[in-house]
Design a protein around this motif. Structure first.
Motif, PDB file in Angstrom:
ATOM      1  N   TYR A 236      48.031  26.554 -52.374  1.00  0.00           N
ATOM      2  CA  TYR A 236      47.497  27.317 -51.166  1.00  0.00           C
ATOM      3  C   TYR A 236      45.910  26.277 -51.574  1.00  0.00           C
ATOM      4  O   TYR A 236      45.695  26.092 -50.128  1.00  0.00           O
ATOM      5  N   ILE A 237      45.648  25.743 -52.153  1.00  0.00           N
ATOM      6  CA  ILE A 237      44.450  24.855 -52.407  1.00  0.00           C
ATOM      7  C   ILE A 237      44.753  23.596 -51.766  1.00  0.00           C
ATOM      8  O   ILE A 237      44.237  22.786 -50.537  1.00  0.00           O
ATOM      9  N   LYS A 238      45.686  23.220 -51.416  1.00  0.00           N
ATOM     10  CA  LYS A 238      46.833  22.080 -50.526  1.00  0.00           C
ATOM     11  C   LYS A 238      46.663  22.085 -48.727  1.00  0.00           C
ATOM     12  O   LYS A 238      45.884  21.908 -48.297  1.00  0.00           O
ATOM     13  N   SER A 239      46.829  23.510 -48.853  1.00  0.00           N
ATOM     14  CA  SER A 239      47.197  24.492 -47.253  1.00  0.00           C
ATOM     15  C   SER A 239      45.366  24.100 -46.389  1.00  0.00           C
ATOM     16  O   SER A 239      45.181  24.290 -45.310  1.00  0.00           O
ATOM     17  N   SER A 241      42.816  21.851 -47.955  1.00  0.00           N
ATOM     18  CA  SER A 241      42.546  20.324 -48.734  1.00  0.00           C
ATOM     19  C   SER A 241      42.973  19.405 -48.524  1.00  0.00           C
ATOM     20  O   SER A 241      42.182  18.384 -48.721  1.00  0.00           O
ATOM     21  N   LYS A 242      44.419  19.765 -47.970  1.00  0.00           N
ATOM     22  CA  LYS A 242      44.690  18.166 -47.552  1.00  0.00           C
ATOM     23  C   LYS A 242      45.959  17.980 -46.606  1.00  0.00           C
ATOM     24  O   LYS A 242      46.147  18.660 -45.885  1.00  0.00           O
ATOM     25  N   GLN A 243      45.689  16.543 -46.478  1.00  0.00           N
ATOM     26  CA  GLN A 243      46.217  15.995 -44.862  1.00  0.00           C
ATOM     27  C   GLN A 243      46.799  17.180 -43.679  1.00  0.00           C
ATOM     28  O   GLN A 243      45.378  17.230 -43.319  1.00  0.00           O
ATOM     29  N   MET A 244      47.348  17.927 -43.437  1.00  0.00           N
ATOM     30  CA  MET A 244      47.481  18.638 -41.983  1.00  0.00           C
ATOM     31  C   MET A 244      46.605  19.754 -42.442  1.00  0.00           C
ATOM     32  O   MET A 244      46.042  20.756 -42.137  1.00  0.00           O
ATOM     33  N   GLY A 245      46.537  20.278 -43.867  1.00  0.00           N
ATOM     34  CA  GLY A 245      45.655  21.367 -44.845  1.00  0.00           C
ATOM     35  C   GLY A 245      43.998  21.475 -44.309  1.00  0.00           C
ATOM     36  O   GLY A 245      43.555  21.948 -43.479  1.00  0.00           O
ATOM     37  N   VAL A 246      43.321  19.793 -44.305  1.00  0.00           N
ATOM     38  CA  VAL A 246      42.230  19.571 -43.555  1.00  0.00           C
ATOM     39  C   VAL A 246      42.010  19.399 -41.819  1.00  0.00           C
ATOM     40  O   VAL A 246      41.651  20.045 -41.154  1.00  0.00           O
ATOM     41  N   MET A 247      42.964  18.706 -41.325  1.00  0.00           N
ATOM     42  CA  MET A 247      43.161  18.328 -40.352  1.00  0.00           C
ATOM     43  C   MET A 247      43.464  19.453 -39.075  1.00  0.00           C
ATOM     44  O   MET A 247      43.173  19.731 -38.205  1.00  0.00           O
ATOM     45  N   ILE A 287      47.021  34.517 -35.759  1.00  0.00           N
ATOM     46  CA  ILE A 287      47.615  32.641 -36.182  1.00  0.00           C
ATOM     47  C   ILE A 287      48.556  32.835 -35.339  1.00  0.00           C
ATOM     48  O   ILE A 287      49.610  33.694 -35.158  1.00  0.00           O
ATOM     49  N   ASN A 288      48.943  31.628 -34.718  1.00  0.00           N
ATOM     50  CA  ASN A 288      50.511  31.342 -34.117  1.00  0.00           C
ATOM     51  C   ASN A 288      51.366  30.502 -35.229  1.00  0.00           C
ATOM     52  O   ASN A 288      50.781  29.304 -35.963  1.00  0.00           O
ATOM     53  N   VAL A 289      52.264  31.192 -35.656  1.00  0.00           N
ATOM     54  CA  VAL A 289      52.981  30.751 -36.588  1.00  0.00           C
ATOM     55  C   VAL A 289      54.712  30.204 -36.120  1.00  0.00           C
ATOM     56  O   VAL A 289      54.940  31.238 -36.205  1.00  0.00           O
ATOM     57  N   TYR A 290      55.005  28.624 -36.256  1.00  0.00           N
ATOM     58  CA  TYR A 290      55.933  28.366 -36.594  1.00  0.00           C
ATOM     59  C   TYR A 290      57.097  27.938 -36.785  1.00  0.00           C
ATOM     60  O   TYR A 290      58.111  28.444 -37.831  1.00  0.00           O
ATOM     61  N   SER A 291      56.472  27.473 -38.234  1.00  0.00           N
ATOM     62  CA  SER A 291      56.664  26.368 -39.344  1.00  0.00           C
ATOM     63  C   SER A 291      55.888  26.097 -40.361  1.00  0.00           C
ATOM     64  O   SER A 291      54.853  26.507 -40.287  1.00  0.00           O
ATOM     65  N   ALA A 292      56.307  25.500 -41.734  1.00  0.00           N
ATOM     66  CA  ALA A 292      55.358  25.295 -42.557  1.00  0.00           C
ATOM     67  C   ALA A 292      54.588  23.409 -42.488  1.00  0.00           C
ATOM     68  O   ALA A 292      55.773  22.580 -41.781  1.00  0.00           O
ATOM     69  N   PHE A 293      54.045  23.314 -42.531  1.00  0.00           N
ATOM     70  CA  PHE A 293      53.592  21.722 -42.090  1.00  0.00           C
ATOM     71  C   PHE A 293      54.937  21.117 -43.734  1.00  0.00           C
ATOM     72  O   PHE A 293      55.004  19.718 -43.025  1.00  0.00           O
TER      73      PHE A 293
END
Ligand code: NOJ
Length: 437
Positions: A236-239, A241-247, A287-293
């Motif tokens: 949850y936190i990473k989603s 605040s980190k990598q793709m979670g930020v960008m 939300i458009n959801v196809y996959s996970a990071f």
């Protein structure tokens, strides 16, 4: 518990991808109509695609027959306004007719105002790089809302800002095919100002009480260990605040929903401006959801054995948990009703055999993702609808017509429609409100 009785069981499309009729109604080109041949697979273009512009009655009749409750479509800005400050009466009439046809069939229209097809004239005024775009966008939104809001209640201001800005202006893989990394703060700002002004324009002009949201290309990181609390907390936190979670997530969600600024690529998007300038109040988040990071090339999970993962024809990993956790993490953070405005899979070898398209893999996909969605709903996350991507086989941007996403097969020459097996299965799920999932 299951899905609410008024759950919006739907399908989605966008104007540039299915509408065709690129010169009808006095329409002027969008940035996608003039995409250079070498940028699109097989040198194709979106000029006629599935021709929903002339087949809309037939398409709505199919939707009705299959029991759809909602149809998400987008409006072509350059059909409505072929030049600055000029409204095409025929252009807006088309959307009015489509809305009437849907309502007659008992189908709720979900209108996206911008799904990537910037008018060429607006691009020539510097498009997303200039704040001069804001009043033009507001004028367009006011025109559409004035014409349709006596019948339309659901408004989606933008589709996937992360994609049209980053793919179009940084990676150069989508129109207008620019590679200007340093333009990111500016284009983000122009988009966010347009979004805020559009929300205000809808609320100030709508006749029926409007429900306003935006479709984010949302993704999450999955817990490394399933059903483990600490692991889920870390995901949850990473989603956010980190990598793709930020960008991909925080960069857009935090300013718009929380009024907070974000640092990514070593830069802030606000250039000294307070992010609260971009904050809006939405009635729902789409939300458009196809996959996970975890499955992605940047910031993906190196421990995943990719040989065991199922992928669709454009390389999206298939995993229903992507939707379950997306809904769960987003609802936990914002507590707003969620509309799944896109979810679906691409296939590349479909054909009609004796009047049928046997796409059992798509039926499996739908069942896997909808079961995950139901699990999220049963745990108390508020979800108001699900739109499968796509209603029709569509022009898939730089991929052209190489793959097919539709519940309805389209013959690209004759434009003849064939309902795929998966749509019959989806129709059964709708009829029993997902009870057997
Ligand atoms: C997201 C976009 O909104 C849509 O235009 C596209 O066709 C689908 N994903 C599938 O890639």
């Amino acid at each position: 518990m299951g899905f609410a009785e008024d759950f919006l069981w739907g399908a989605a499309t966008s104007a540039a991808q299915v509408e065709g009729g690129f010169e009808m109604d006095g329409r002027s080109p969008s940035i996608w109509d003039v995409a250079p041949k070498e940028k699109i697979a097989n040198g194709e273009n979106c000029h006629d695609s599935a021709m929903q512009r002339t087949h809309y009655q037939e398409d709505v009749a199919i939707m009705k027959k299959m029991g759809l409750k909602a149809y998400r479509f987008s409006i072509s800005w350059s059909r409505v306004m072929p030049k600055p400050h000029f409204v095409s009466r025929k252009g807006i009439q088309y959307y009015s007719d489509l809305v009437d046809e849907l309502l007659k069939a008992g189908i709720e229209p979900l209108v996206t105002l911008y799904h990537w097809d910037l008018p060429l004239w607006a691009y020539e005024l510097d498009g997303w790089e200039s704040e001069a775009l804001v009043p033009h966008f507001v004028e367009y939104v006011e025109t559409v809302v004035t014409a349709l809001s006596d019948r339309v209640r659901y408004w989606i201001t933008f589709n996937e800002p992360s994609c049209f800005l980053m793919n179009g202006y940084m990676q150069g893989v989508h129109a207008p095919f620019k590679r200007k990394y340093l333009s990111l703060p500016r284009i983000t700002r122009v988009f966010m100002l347009c979004n805020k002004a559009a929300v205000e324009a809808i609320r100030n002009n709508a006749i029926l009480s409007p429900k306003v949201g935006l479709s984010f290309a949302f993704g999450v990181y999955l817990p490394e260990v399933k059903r483990d609390k600490a692991s889920e907390e870390a995901a949850y936190i990473k989603s956010f605040s980190k990598q793709m979670g930020v960008m991909n997530n925080a960069w857009f969600l935090k300013p718009i929903l929380e009024g907070k600024k974000v640092r990514a690529y070593g830069i802030y998007h606000t250039k000294g401006k307070p992010a609260v300038e971009y904050q809006v109040k939405f009635d729902f988040i789409a939300i458009n959801v196809y996959s996970a990071f975890d499955y992605g090339s940047y910031g993906g999970n190196p421990h995943i054995d990719r040989s065991k993962v199922k992928y669709d024809a454009i390389g999206n990993a298939i995993d229903g948990d992507s939707l379950y956790y997306a809904v769960k993490f987003l609802y936990r953070r914002y507590h707003l009703p969620i509309l799944v405005s896109e979810n679906g899979m691409a296939a590349d070898k479909e054909k009609v055999e004796d009047g049928h398209v046997h796409d059992s893999y798509r039926t499996d996909y739908i069942k896997e993702y909808l079961s995950s969605l139901k699990k999220a709903v049963n745990e108390g996350n508020e979800v108001i609808g699900y739109c499968h991507w796509s209603l029709l086989d569509n022009f898939e941007w730089a991929e052209g017509y190489r793959t097919r996403f539709g519940l309805i097969y389209v013959d690209w020459q004759s434009k003849e429609r064939t309902i795929k097996d998966s749509f019959y299965e989806y129709s059964k799920i709708i009829a029993e409100n997902g009870r057997s999932l």
